[in-house]
Write an enzyme that holds these catalytic residues in place. Structure first.
Site, PDB file in Angstrom:
ATOM      1  N   THR A  27       0.851  -1.180   0.000  1.00 10.58           N
ATOM      2  CA  THR A  27       0.000   0.000   0.000  1.00 10.58           C
ATOM      3  C   THR A  27       0.888   1.232   0.000  1.00 10.58           C
ATOM      4  O   THR A  27       2.103   1.148   0.216  1.00 10.58           O
ATOM      5  CB  THR A  27      -0.929   0.052   1.235  1.00 10.58           C
ATOM      6  OG1 THR A  27      -0.138   0.302   2.405  1.00 10.58           O
ATOM      7  CG2 THR A  27      -1.700  -1.244   1.407  1.00 10.58           C
ATOM      8  N   ALA A  56       3.076  -1.051   4.897  1.00  8.09           N
ATOM      9  CA  ALA A  56       2.381   0.123   5.416  1.00  8.09           C
ATOM     10  C   ALA A  56       3.399   1.259   5.481  1.00  8.09           C
ATOM     11  O   ALA A  56       4.387   1.179   6.220  1.00  8.09           O
ATOM     12  CB  ALA A  56       1.793  -0.165   6.788  1.00  8.09           C
ATOM     13  N   VAL A  82       7.282  -2.202   7.079  1.00 10.86           N
ATOM     14  CA  VAL A  82       7.235  -0.741   7.086  1.00 10.86           C
ATOM     15  C   VAL A  82       7.877  -0.196   5.810  1.00 10.86           C
ATOM     16  O   VAL A  82       9.024  -0.520   5.490  1.00 10.86           O
ATOM     17  CB  VAL A  82       7.948  -0.173   8.327  1.00 10.86           C
ATOM     18  CG1 VAL A  82       7.947   1.351   8.282  1.00 10.86           C
ATOM     19  CG2 VAL A  82       7.273  -0.671   9.596  1.00 10.86           C
ATOM     20  N   LYS A  83       7.123   0.623   5.103  1.00  6.58           N
ATOM     21  CA  LYS A  83       7.575   1.186   3.837  1.00  6.58           C
ATOM     22  C   LYS A  83       8.214   2.549   4.101  1.00  6.58           C
ATOM     23  O   LYS A  83       7.600   3.427   4.719  1.00  6.58           O
ATOM     24  CB  LYS A  83       6.391   1.320   2.876  1.00  6.58           C
ATOM     25  CG  LYS A  83       6.737   1.274   1.405  1.00  6.58           C
ATOM     26  CD  LYS A  83       5.451   1.152   0.602  1.00  6.58           C
ATOM     27  CE  LYS A  83       5.732   1.097  -0.882  1.00  6.58           C
ATOM     28  NZ  LYS A  83       4.459   1.088  -1.647  1.00  6.58           N
ATOM     29  N   ILE A  84       9.456   2.723   3.629  1.00  8.46           N
ATOM     30  CA  ILE A  84      10.233   3.926   3.913  1.00  8.46           C
ATOM     31  C   ILE A  84      10.850   4.451   2.620  1.00  8.46           C
ATOM     32  O   ILE A  84      11.430   3.679   1.854  1.00  8.46           O
ATOM     33  CB  ILE A  84      11.357   3.618   4.925  1.00  8.46           C
ATOM     34  CG1 ILE A  84      10.752   3.154   6.258  1.00  8.46           C
ATOM     35  CG2 ILE A  84      12.261   4.821   5.136  1.00  8.46           C
ATOM     36  CD1 ILE A  84      11.783   2.724   7.280  1.00  8.46           C
TER      37      ILE A  84
END
Length: 223
Positions: A27, A56, A82-84
């Protein structure tokens, strides 16, 4: 090669999952903005449907903000990644997440240097954006191939996640280039199944079957 869908639309996610080919979901803030409900609830619902990794994304751009969001997002469900974004503060956050055992998907990658640094910092996934490079007359697939060679040269375990895919051709090219994962818009997944000869063949089979049934009904063909 694993297949993720790139959406927060639960109907699309359930449809892909029912096909038996869904390994995860990605996402982003744009996807989330199209859905109703709280962020945590949306991510939790996706994680309940899909046992695989669910990305996310953080929206902070400073280290402290990113880490606060990273820890929060990772706590929503066990399968959250975790998307960074690959920016200087993001690289620091990737390293800190790796040290804390938080899995990361490094997004907005457009160069081999970015991918190399992300792997050194301990990224779980790197997401090169193929379609967006193609849009500005660069060869997005060349980036995938270059990253694959760099990672193989030095034994990095970061998985290459082909993103911003626009067509089934991109999927095939990613598979040939050695991507570990691709993430697809739901319409591209549907297009992968489509072929005119399949449609023609199925129509012919059904027509012949109906003709046979009509003969059976007329008593012209004995059981």
């Amino acid at each position: 090669m694993k297949i993720f869908v790139d959406t927060a639309d639960m109907d699309a996610i359930r449809e892909a999952n029912a096909m038996g080919i869904l390994d995860g979901v990605t996402t982003n803030p744009s996807h989330i903005s199209k859905e109703s409900g709280a962020f945590d609830d949306i991510i939790r619902q996706i994680c309940d449907e899909v046992p695989g990794p669910v990305s996310a994304e953080v929206v902070a751009t400073d280290f402290d903000g990113m880490m606060a969001e990273a820890r929060h997002n990772a706590g929503i469900a066990d399968n959250v990644v975790v998307k960074i974004p690959i920016i200087p503060e993001g690289l620091k956050a990737i390293k800190a997440c790796a040290d804390e055992g938080i899995k990361t998907n490094v997004t907005l990658c457009f160069s081999p240097n970015q991918a190399y640094l992300a792997a050194k910092a301990g990224a779980t996934y790197i997401s090169p954006f193929i379609g967006r490079l193609d849009d500005i007359a660069h060869d997005g697939m060349d980036l995938i191939q270059t990253i694959r060679q760099i990672y193989d040269n030095y034994g990095y375990e970061t998985e290459i996640l082909g993103a911003s895919l626009r067509s089934p051709k991109h999927v095939v090219e990613c598979a040939l280039a050695g991507c570990d994962v691709v993430t697809l818009p739901p319409d591209v997944l549907q297009k992968m199944l489509a072929h005119p000869l399949t449609d023609i063949g199925l129509e012919r089979f059904l027509t012949d079957w109906k003709a046979w049934e009509a003969k059976q009904a007329d008593g012209k063909v004995l059981a």
